[in-house]
Design an enzyme around this catalytic site. Structure first.
Site, PDB file in Angstrom:
ATOM      1  N   THR A  29      -7.229  -5.030 -20.890  1.00  0.00           N
ATOM      2  CA  THR A  29      -8.390  -4.152 -20.785  1.00  0.00           C
ATOM      3  C   THR A  29      -9.562  -4.966 -20.253  1.00  0.00           C
ATOM      4  O   THR A  29      -9.369  -6.061 -19.706  1.00  0.00           O
ATOM      5  CB  THR A  29      -8.674  -3.479 -22.156  1.00  0.00           C
ATOM      6  N   ASN A  30     -10.784  -4.452 -20.356  1.00  0.00           N
ATOM      7  CA  ASN A  30     -11.954  -5.199 -19.897  1.00  0.00           C
ATOM      8  C   ASN A  30     -13.134  -4.892 -20.817  1.00  0.00           C
ATOM      9  O   ASN A  30     -13.010  -4.106 -21.751  1.00  0.00           O
ATOM     10  CB  ASN A  30     -12.265  -4.875 -18.427  1.00  0.00           C
ATOM     11  N   HIS A  31     -14.276  -5.521 -20.541  1.00  0.00           N
ATOM     12  CA  HIS A  31     -15.406  -5.473 -21.465  1.00  0.00           C
ATOM     13  C   HIS A  31     -16.322  -4.272 -21.288  1.00  0.00           C
ATOM     14  O   HIS A  31     -17.390  -4.227 -21.887  1.00  0.00           O
ATOM     15  CB  HIS A  31     -16.243  -6.749 -21.351  1.00  0.00           C
TER      16      HIS A  31
END
Ligand code: C5P
Length: 225
Positions: A29-31
């Site tokens: 995933t990412n931030h």
């Protein structure tokens, strides 16, 4: 009360990251926090629009009066967007969609096998949701106004201009990423065919309200408001 610059308009917004499964317990995933997309949903609703928000995995409350659809992966986000996009006349892609996903998610949790060899992951490209929608006949005919985002660490304006053309959208919004991820403030560069409008640093909700007014101005829906 906000000026009802989007009264009677129907808006679809994507927000947040996507989560791409590796196995039943792991993923990539990412931030992205989803804050900008959620602020836009709130601002569009305040401006009188009917709003559907397709959200990746985020920890945010649904803005009042907004119809929310939760998804995890980019493929699920595309499916949800395609299920709703025919109902709307404005599409805003604010999600930070993963560019790639593991080619095959394992059905069982991956285990260390004692050999000391880590598993090799191979990836496939995810669909580009914004480019897919922007290429649709309704968008091409001008019945569906598409807005994209670009998070860039440098040369925000130049990248936003290039991305607007590459994605085939009338309006592209640049912001400085990933520095803005998770924060409550941001700054935006709006790039369309004719001009660039800079919205200086402010809270995401203040910027979202300004962006909604800019969209309404371009669509001419702000006339009576
Ligand atoms: O190419 P890039 O990811 O920088 O493009 C960002 C814009 O495209 C954002 O509006 C994002 O929501 C959208 N996008 C998308 N589907 C993807 C990748 C990006 O809708 N797979």
């Amino acid at each position: 009360l906000s000026p009802q610059v989007l009264a009677g308009q129907r808006v679809l917004i994507t927000a947040g990251p996507t989560f791409e499964a590796i196995d039943p317990v792991r993923g990539i995933t990412n931030h992205s926090s989803g804050k900008m997309g959620f602020a836009l949903a709130r601002a569009a609703r305040e401006a009188g629009a009917d709003v559907t928000l397709v959200a990746g995995p985020v920890h945010l409350r649904t803005p009042r009066g907004v119809h929310r659809v939760d998804v995890r992966s980019a493929q699920q986000m595309l499916d949800a967007v395609l299920a709703h996009v025919h109902e709307v006349n404005i599409f805003i892609a604010a999600a930070a969609v993963a560019d790639w996903r593991p080619a095959q998610a394992a059905t069982h949790k991956l285990k260390k096998d004692g050999s000391g060899q880590p598993p090799a992951l191979t990836f496939v490209e995810n669909p580009d949701i914004l480019a897919t929608v922007a290429a649709s006949p309704r968008a091409q005919r001008g019945e569906l106004y598409c807005v994209g985002f670009a998070a860039e660490s440098h040369d925000v304006l130049a990248h936003a201009q290039a991305k607007r053309v590459r994605k085939g959208v009338p309006l592209l919004v640049g912001n400085i990423g990933p520095a803005t991820f998770g924060r409550d403030d941001n700054a935006l560069w709006l790039v369309d065919e004719r001009e660039t409008v800079e919205l200086p640093p402010a809270s995401k909700i203040a910027l979202a309200r300004q962006l909604v007014r800019e969209i309404a101005r371009r669509l001419g829906t702000d006339a009576g408001a």
